[in-house]
Every structure is written in C-alpha cells, then in structure tokens.
Write a protein that holds these residues in place. Structure first.
Motif, mmCIF file in Angstrom:
data_model
loop_
_atom_site.group_PDB
_atom_site.id
_atom_site.type_symbol
_atom_site.label_atom_id
_atom_site.label_comp_id
_atom_site.label_asym_id
_atom_site.label_seq_id
_atom_site.Cartn_x
_atom_site.Cartn_y
_atom_site.Cartn_z
ATOM 1 N N THR A 157 0.866 -1.179 0.000
ATOM 2 C CA THR A 157 0.000 0.000 0.000
ATOM 3 C C THR A 157 0.902 1.228 0.000
ATOM 4 O OG1 THR A 157 -0.043 0.208 2.375
ATOM 5 C CG2 THR A 157 -1.691 -1.255 1.380
ATOM 6 N N LEU A 158 0.349 2.383 -0.256
ATOM 7 C CA LEU A 158 1.114 3.636 -0.279
ATOM 8 C C LEU A 158 1.748 3.907 1.073
ATOM 9 C CD1 LEU A 158 1.928 6.128 -1.868
ATOM 10 C CD2 LEU A 158 -0.170 7.226 -1.108
ATOM 11 N N ILE A 159 0.929 3.671 2.121
ATOM 12 C CA ILE A 159 1.426 3.906 3.478
ATOM 13 C C ILE A 159 2.624 3.027 3.768
ATOM 14 C CG2 ILE A 159 0.835 3.720 5.934
ATOM 15 C CD1 ILE A 159 -0.487 6.053 4.593
ATOM 16 N N GLU A 160 2.515 1.740 3.398
ATOM 17 C CA GLU A 160 3.621 0.811 3.661
ATOM 18 C C GLU A 160 4.906 1.287 3.008
ATOM 19 O OE1 GLU A 160 1.440 -3.540 4.192
ATOM 20 O OE2 GLU A 160 2.049 -2.823 2.201
ATOM 21 N N LEU A 165 5.676 4.306 2.044
ATOM 22 C CA LEU A 165 6.135 5.562 2.650
ATOM 23 C C LEU A 165 6.923 5.295 3.922
ATOM 24 C CD1 LEU A 165 3.318 8.255 2.324
ATOM 25 C CD2 LEU A 165 5.641 8.302 1.432
ATOM 26 N N VAL A 166 6.329 4.432 4.774
ATOM 27 C CA VAL A 166 6.991 4.104 6.039
ATOM 28 C C VAL A 166 8.345 3.463 5.771
ATOM 29 C CG1 VAL A 166 6.875 2.604 8.055
ATOM 30 C CG2 VAL A 166 4.879 3.939 7.374
ATOM 31 N N ALA A 167 8.377 2.534 4.841
ATOM 32 C CA ALA A 167 9.630 1.835 4.536
ATOM 33 C C ALA A 167 10.689 2.817 4.060
ATOM 34 C CB ALA A 167 9.380 0.768 3.490
ATOM 35 N N ILE A 168 10.304 3.718 3.160
ATOM 36 C CA ILE A 168 11.273 4.676 2.616
ATOM 37 C C ILE A 168 11.761 5.630 3.706
ATOM 38 C CG2 ILE A 168 11.538 6.625 1.025
ATOM 39 C CD1 ILE A 168 9.742 5.084 -0.918
ATOM 40 N N SER A 169 10.830 6.094 4.584
ATOM 41 C CA SER A 169 11.268 7.022 5.637
ATOM 42 C C SER A 169 12.260 6.351 6.562
ATOM 43 C CB SER A 169 10.095 7.534 6.470
ATOM 44 O OG SER A 169 8.899 7.391 5.797
ATOM 45 N N ILE A 170 11.941 5.124 6.976
ATOM 46 C CA ILE A 170 12.865 4.423 7.891
ATOM 47 C C ILE A 170 14.226 4.274 7.236
ATOM 48 C CG2 ILE A 170 13.315 2.220 9.032
ATOM 49 C CD1 ILE A 170 10.371 1.974 9.566
ATOM 50 N N PHE A 171 14.231 3.896 5.966
ATOM 51 C CA PHE A 171 15.489 3.732 5.252
ATOM 52 C C PHE A 171 16.264 5.054 5.230
ATOM 53 C CE2 PHE A 171 17.892 4.021 1.282
ATOM 54 C CZ PHE A 171 18.740 2.945 1.455
ATOM 55 N N THR A 172 15.530 6.161 4.926
ATOM 56 C CA THR A 172 16.185 7.473 4.839
ATOM 57 C C THR A 172 16.798 7.882 6.167
ATOM 58 O OG1 THR A 172 14.407 8.019 3.322
ATOM 59 C CG2 THR A 172 15.864 9.818 3.971
ATOM 60 N N ILE A 173 16.021 7.675 7.238
ATOM 61 C CA ILE A 173 16.521 8.090 8.556
ATOM 62 C C ILE A 173 17.790 7.328 8.907
ATOM 63 C CG2 ILE A 173 16.014 8.011 11.028
ATOM 64 C CD1 ILE A 173 13.085 8.636 10.254
ATOM 65 N N ILE A 174 17.733 6.009 8.745
ATOM 66 C CA ILE A 174 18.901 5.187 9.090
ATOM 67 C C ILE A 174 20.097 5.569 8.220
ATOM 68 C CG2 ILE A 174 19.798 2.833 9.068
ATOM 69 C CD1 ILE A 174 17.118 1.880 10.012
#
Lengths: 195, 191
Positions: free
Chosen positions: A13-16, A18-27
C-alpha cells in the motif's frame, strides 16, 4: 507456480512504502552523518599529531644549538601583545651569530644565520606557531661582558594545526629549559661574528 | 525444491529482525565511538609530551646552578643540599651571600607536606610557582630530588644525583614521568 508469482497483483500500500522509505532514509542519514564525523575526527587528529611532532622537532633543533652556544641575548622585534621577548640571538659552536625569531604574521619560527639573512622557517607549513618566547638567565649585553649566571634559556612554544577547523584553538603549550654547556664567556675571542 | 522455496511464505519474525538490527547498530556505533575517543587520547599524548619537557627543565635548572657554583669557585653542592624541592625557571644561584651545602638557594622550596601545582600564566604561558596574580594552577606537579654519593676515598661528596618527577592526573588515572641524571664535581679536592 512461476506463473502464479508473476500473475500475483498483490503489492504494497502507499502507506507501507512511505513508512519503509522514511525508515530507510533516517537510518541512512544517521549512518552517513556518523561516517562523515568520523572522517573529520580522523583528519583533525592527523593535524594535531603532525603539529605535536613538529613542535618537538623545533624544540630539539633549537635546544641542540643552544646547548653549545654562548653570548645569549633576547629582543622583542615584533611580538604584538605577547609579553615575552620573541627573539633569541647567540653565537653557535661554529662562531656564527644565529637568531631564532617568532614571525607573528606568518606564525612561523625563523632561523636567521649569516648564510641566510632573510631567515628560513623551521616549522612546517601546516603548523601554526601561536607564540614563541624566551626567558634568559645570564644574558650577554655585550661581547666582552661576563654572564651573571650559568646561561640558561627557558622557551615557551604554543603550537596548533594551521587550517583544520575545530582544532585551530587546540594549542599545545610547551615549556622547556636548556642550559648552555659553554660556561661564562660572552663571545669566542678572535672569531668574526656574522651579524 | 525450487518450487518449494518460491512457495515458502514464512519469513523472519519481528523479534528476529529487531535483534539482528540492534546487533548491527551496536557494532556500528562501537566503531564510531572508537574513532571519536581517539581525539581524547590525543590530549593524553600531548600531556605526556609537556610533562617530559617540564621534567627535563627541572634537571637543566640544577645543571646551571652547579655550573654557576663552579664558576664562582665554591663547592658544587653549595645552595643545593640533599632534599626534594619545588623550583621553577627563575631559580638562580645567589651571588650576594655565601652559601654552603646545607642551606638551599632561595629559588629551591623544600617540599615538606604536600606538593603545589605548577601554575600557567595566561599571558606569558610560562609555568612557575607565582602564587599571586592571574596565573592558574595547571595539572602538573614537579618535584626535583637531590641526593649525593661518594666515590672518592676522602669521603668528599663528588656525585650529585638529580631526579626530576612530573606527576599529573587525567582520565586514564595518575601519571608520572621521571628523569634522572648524575652531575659530577669537576673540581674535587683529591686526597
């Protein structure tokens, strides 16, 4: 079965995503930030080590010549606000008049000798001499005077990396004293003095 | 077999994921901290450096006192009796009064109870023991210990042992640098 996989229309889903990309970006950001800071620390350290070893080289060179020198005299040619004399002149063992001087503007230590009247820097380019001062016991006002005390030269030297950000004000403050082994004469009799 | 693994829909549990990621993170942070600690260790190295020069200074001061004594043709131990002293770069052989081998020169302060730290003057950057004024105590303590040995048959003290200790505290604990030298009497009264 392959057919099944390729035909599967199930995605994220879009939310999934988004969450995955944000976590990746932060790390990723934290990781890269840490790495960059480690690299900078490493560079600063390198600069500090090089400044320190250069300081010991300069002190060693001056002490070696002072130990066998005579006729010590200090002067304050252009020391700015630094209260100690920043120039030391003496006659070395070859009978040459030698001057060690702090150049306040270029932040270097200069050695001036009859062979090199404009002076050559004895500190490395990447090292800034923040101050250099001399305090002499048993000074020689003239060449036929007698020192009042066994000649003893105390030098203070402050050194820091020249251009490395963050450690420019990390000054290593060194002080040491050298006593001349030449005793109580102010000048070699019969040897022409260079300066 | 291939079919089976394609079809295998069992993955890792969230707990397994969390544990694996934490192990990775801790390892990575460990390496970063190590590099950042090295900056602090540089301070330790540069303290060692300064202490060595300060210890050498203690010995050189005594050397010039002995040289001055010999020039004045008085005993080489005059003004430098046995004992442990605090002295700084201004300590000089007093030429106005007659000194023997019992009374120390004014610049030599015997240590009875506790040491006082060398003070760093903020303008001249000289380390000394000036108490008044603006100088701030440094973390270096210097003691210079003088003792004598006799090697001549007539019992004359002809060998001075000079030991210079510089002690300081840092995050690695208590540190001390010690240097020693012998100074011989160059004008002994032969038996």
């Amino acid at each position: 079965m392959k057919k099944f996989l390729l035909q599967s229309r199930q995605g994220f889903t879009l939310i999934e995503s988004l969450v995955a990309i944000s976590i990746f970006t932060i790390i990723f950001t934290v990781g890269v930030g840490g790495f960059v800071s480690a690299m900078r620390t490493q560079r600063q350290l390198q600069a500090l080590i090089s400044a320190n070893s250069n300081a010991s080289l300069v002190i060693e060179q001056m002490s070696r010549e002072i130990r066998t020198g005579l006729g010590f005299l200090t002067a304050s040619p252009d020391c700015g606000t630094f209260p100690l004399p920043c120039e030391l002149s003496f006659t070395n063992v070859k009978g040459e008049r030698v001057i060690y001087r702090w150049n306040r503007v270029t932040e270097e230590t200069l050695r001036i000798s009859p062979n090199n009247l404009s002076g050559e820097p004895i500190t490395a380019r990447n090292v800034a001499v923040r101050y250099l001062g001399f305090s002499v016991l048993g000074e020689c006002a003239s060449s036929n005077a007698t020192p009042s005390h066994g000649p003893r030269i105390t030098m203070v030297l402050g050194i820091s990396p020249r251009s490395e950000r963050g450690v420019r004000d990390d000054i290593t403050r060194i002080q040491t004293t050298v006593s001349s082994r030449q005793g109580f004469i102010c000048d070699h009799p019969g040897i022409e003095v260079g300066l | 077999m291939a079919e089976n693994s394609y079809r295998n829909r069992s993955g890792q549990t969230i707990m397994e994921m969390v544990v694996a990621l934490s192990v990775l993170t801790v390892g990575f942070l460990g390496i970063l901290t190590l590099i950042n600690t090295s900056l602090g260790l540089n301070r330790v190295v540069s303290d060692n450096y300064r202490a060595t020069y300060l210890a050498a200074e203690g010995i050189e001061i005594i050397k010039s006192l002995v040289a001055t004594n010999e020039e004045k043709n008085i005993p080489f131990c005059a003004g430098i009796p046995e004992g442990t002293y605090e002295l700084d770069y201004r300590a000089r052989a007093d030429t106005t009064t007659e000194y023997d081998c019992v009374t120390p020169y004014p610049g030599l302060t015997p240590i009875f109870m506790s040491d006082t730290p060398l003070r760093l003057h903020p303008d001249t950057n000289l380390y000394d023991y000036v108490q008044a004024g603006v100088s701030e105590p440094s973390n270096f303590y210097r003691r210079v210990k003088i003792s004598y040995q006799t090697t001549l048959l007539n019992g004359e003290r002809d060998k001075m042992v000079v030991e210079s200790f510089v002690a300081w505290k840092d995050k690695t604990g208590d540190n001390e640098i010690s240097l020693a030298t012998y100074i011989f009497n160059s004008k002994p009264r032969l038996p």
